[in-house]
Design an enzyme around this catalytic site. Structure first.
Site, PDB file in Angstrom:
ATOM      1  N   LYS A  22       0.838  -1.217   0.000  1.00  0.00           N
ATOM      2  CA  LYS A  22       0.000   0.000   0.000  1.00  0.00           C
ATOM      3  C   LYS A  22       0.868   1.262   0.000  1.00  0.00           C
ATOM      4  CE  LYS A  22      -1.760   1.541   4.083  1.00  0.00           C
ATOM      5  NZ  LYS A  22      -1.528   2.955   4.443  1.00  0.00           N
ATOM      6  N   ASN A  23       1.837   1.312   0.908  1.00  0.00           N
ATOM      7  CA  ASN A  23       2.584   2.562   1.083  1.00  0.00           C
ATOM      8  C   ASN A  23       3.612   2.818  -0.013  1.00  0.00           C
ATOM      9  OD1 ASN A  23       1.016   3.125   3.253  1.00  0.00           O
ATOM     10  ND2 ASN A  23       2.538   2.583   4.810  1.00  0.00           N
ATOM     11  N   ARG A  93      -4.850  10.592   4.367  1.00  0.00           N
ATOM     12  CA  ARG A  93      -3.819  11.618   4.552  1.00  0.00           C
ATOM     13  C   ARG A  93      -2.760  11.587   3.460  1.00  0.00           C
ATOM     14  NH1 ARG A  93      -2.853  13.912   9.150  1.00  0.00           N
ATOM     15  NH2 ARG A  93      -0.682  13.998   8.530  1.00  0.00           N
ATOM     16  N   CYS A 117      -4.790  12.866  13.326  1.00  0.00           N
ATOM     17  CA  CYS A 117      -5.506  11.603  13.123  1.00  0.00           C
ATOM     18  C   CYS A 117      -5.355  10.756  14.362  1.00  0.00           C
ATOM     19  CB  CYS A 117      -5.036  10.888  11.873  1.00  0.00           C
ATOM     20  SG  CYS A 117      -3.515  10.021  12.101  1.00  0.00           S
ATOM     21  N   ARG A 122       0.505  14.553  13.426  1.00  0.00           N
ATOM     22  CA  ARG A 122       0.980  14.370  12.049  1.00  0.00           C
ATOM     23  C   ARG A 122       0.963  15.644  11.190  1.00  0.00           C
ATOM     24  NH1 ARG A 122      -1.322   8.783   9.797  1.00  0.00           N
ATOM     25  NH2 ARG A 122       0.566   8.872   8.539  1.00  0.00           N
ATOM     26  N   PRO A 123       1.784  16.631  11.571  1.00  0.00           N
ATOM     27  CA  PRO A 123       1.858  17.847  10.752  1.00  0.00           C
ATOM     28  C   PRO A 123       2.567  17.585   9.416  1.00  0.00           C
ATOM     29  CG  PRO A 123       3.507  17.913  12.487  1.00  0.00           C
ATOM     30  CD  PRO A 123       2.693  16.666  12.715  1.00  0.00           C
ATOM     31  N   VAL A 124       2.473  18.537   8.475  1.00  0.00           N
ATOM     32  CA  VAL A 124       3.159  18.395   7.181  1.00  0.00           C
ATOM     33  C   VAL A 124       4.092  19.583   6.942  1.00  0.00           C
ATOM     34  CG1 VAL A 124       1.477  16.883   6.056  1.00  0.00           C
ATOM     35  CG2 VAL A 124       1.120  19.353   6.000  1.00  0.00           C
ATOM     36  N   ASP A 308       4.526   0.448  12.189  1.00  0.00           N
ATOM     37  CA  ASP A 308       3.334  -0.197  11.617  1.00  0.00           C
ATOM     38  C   ASP A 308       3.194  -1.665  12.029  1.00  0.00           C
ATOM     39  OD1 ASP A 308       2.609   2.142  10.421  1.00  0.00           O
ATOM     40  OD2 ASP A 308       3.415   1.645   8.452  1.00  0.00           O
ATOM     41  N   ARG A 400      -8.687  -0.384   4.437  1.00  0.00           N
ATOM     42  CA  ARG A 400      -7.770   0.604   3.867  1.00  0.00           C
ATOM     43  C   ARG A 400      -6.408  -0.019   3.579  1.00  0.00           C
ATOM     44  NH1 ARG A 400      -6.555   5.013   7.558  1.00  0.00           N
ATOM     45  NH2 ARG A 400      -5.096   5.279   5.873  1.00  0.00           N
TER      46      ARG A 400
END
Ligand code: EPU
Length: 435
Positions: A22-23, A93, A117, A122-124, A308, A400
């Site tokens: 997925k990632n 996200r 979340c 979880r800033p960007v 994870d 997901r």
């Protein structure tokens, strides 16, 4: 909202194939916005987050076709919009990954700011700062990141990310492929998914060197071409099914995976007492009917232990012999599964960013629900060994990130089924006698 019902107590045995990561698939699909030519991506997992990414690309005007073998073909030449709306970013996200490619190829982007979340704030900020250092003009207004290059190309720059961020590295690396001059990324994430994205972009004509190390060099090129790329196997799905075998005392063989992506996870599983054998594209774990031993672990960026996989090991420790201490160093709030596991009889003490899990001989079924993907997976794992029928609610989180989880677990012999959200079946609680 569907639920999963799992009747615990079966030892898992058999073989299944592992899906594409997925990632990796997410940044690969979204960075197709960097080219004007057709790309074909194979081994794309069939997941909600992938559907969301394809919807995002489609909304922008790209043509997306999926063939019968689940190869995804994206034609980005028809892009008319550079906006990632709140409705999509809110559900995924990783939509932030369109920011760098849109800015680099189209000179502007309007991307809804992802909020916090379930696993942390979880800033960007690092994504934004890096693009500003490459010459972009960026403001945050009305909940959107509004970015423009004022019609110019991004400029190569020397950027110290300051901390390890996976999607931050991916966004900046992708943007830099079309920048004027050379970009150096320091303190880059070394995750295999970053390497997979770099390999993909290089097949489209990008000139990226050093992906997989702390320092990535990107020599900007004028344009990227089309191409065909196969997504790498999902290391977290692999690890989750290995734990499913270990927690039930079983034996599974996982095919179409890559053991070199999971070195520390395999070492931890050996510490639990499992026997592991590997080939170039398969891993077999045999627990020989034994109860696993509890392990200590500390999460950190790759190549250390992945955050994870933390929730799944918490579930394993819950029924293991002895006690294990688990420390979460990547996200500040990633222990939401602990309270649910406690409701199933787990003995867990939470203290700051660590939990100490004292293994018990067995868990008992309960209705449970989780607030994020990996936490949900840990509850399914606990359900595999709990006495009675565990009902896991809110499994849209699982959908997901795990392709057909109930089919794969059933193929290994688990008693598991999906029921619609209005299911009112009774949760059967078994007595304390062993089955
Ligand atoms: N961070 C900042 N500022 C930034 C970016 C990150 O402070 O600008 C912080 C985060 O708050 C966090 C840390 O840096 O504390 C690491 O976060 P990172 O940016 O690496 O996470 P991510 O890129 O948002 C990806 C995966 C996650 C995985 C993490 C860590 C994707 C799409 N997501 O997220 O996957 O947990 O890296 O390995 O690649 C999952 O699959 O369940 C999942 C959550």
């Amino acid at each position: 909202m569907d639920k999963l019902i799992i009747r615990g107590g079966r030892r898992l045995e058999g073989e299944i194939r592992i899906s594409g990561a997925k990632n990796s698939a997410l940044p690969i699909l979204l960075s197709s916005l960097l080219t004007d030519e057709r790309v074909i991506i194979s081994n794309v997992p069939h997941l909600h987050d992938i559907t969301t990414s394809l919807t995002l690309l489609g909304n922008m005007g790209a043509e997306v076709v999926i063939d019968e073998k689940l190869n995804v073909e994206v034609d980005p030449s028809t892009i008319t919009s550079q906006t990632a709306p709140y409705e999509l970013v809110r559900t995924m996200r990783a939509s932030i990954l369109v920011l760098g490619p849109l800015l680099a190829r189209h000179g502007r982007a309007s991307v809804s700011l992802p909020g916090g979340c379930a696993i942390g704030s979880r800033p960007v900020n690092i994504h934004i700062r890096g693009l500003q250092e490459m010459g972009a003009d960026i403001v945050v207004e009305n909940g959107f990141i509004e970015a423009t290059t004022h019609g110019k190309r991004l400029q190569g720059a020397e950027i110290d990310l300051g901390m390890v961020t996976v999607t931050g590295t991916e966004n900046l690396m992708a943007a830099a492929t079309l920048a004027k001059g050379t970009t150096l990324l320091h303190q880059a994430a070394k995750e295999p998914e970053v390497v997979d994205l770099a390999n993909y972009l290089n097949t489209l004509g990008a000139r990226i060197e050093g992906a997989g190390s702390d320092h990535i060099t990107i020599h900007g090129v004028e344009q990227l071409t089309g191409g065909h790329y196969r997504v790498m196997p999902d290391r977290i799905e692999t690890g989750t099914y290995l734990i499913a075998a270990a927690i039930t005392g079983g034996r599974v063989k996982l095919k179409d995976t890559d053991p070199t992506l999971l070195t520390v996870v395999l070492e931890k599983l050996q510490e639990t007492g499992a026997t592991i054998r590997c080939g170039s594209d398969w891993i077999e774990l045999d627990m020989e009917g034994k109860r696993p031993k509890a392990v200590d672990l500390v999460t950190a960026p790759y190549p250390d232990f992945p955050t994870d996989m933390q929730a799944q090991f918490t579930a394993l420790n819950a029924i293991a012999q002895g006690s294990g201490k688990i420390t979460e160093n990547v996200f500040e709030n990633r222990f939401m599964h602990v309270q649910e596991l406690q409701r199933m009889g787990a003995k867990i003490e939470l203290s700051g960013s660590s939990v100490t899990v004292h293994g018990v001989e067995s868990l008992t079924a309960a209705p449970v629900m989780a607030t994020d993907l990996r936490a949900s997976a840990s509850l399914v794992l606990a359900g595999l060994v709990a006495r009675g029928n565990t009902v896991v609610d809110r499994i849209y989180h699982i959908d997901r990130g795990y392709e057909t989880i109930e089919e794969k677990l059933a193929q290994l012999g688990a008693s598991i089924r999906r029921v619609p959200g209005n299911y009112k079946g009774q949760v059967v609680r078994e007595g304390s006698a062993s089955e």
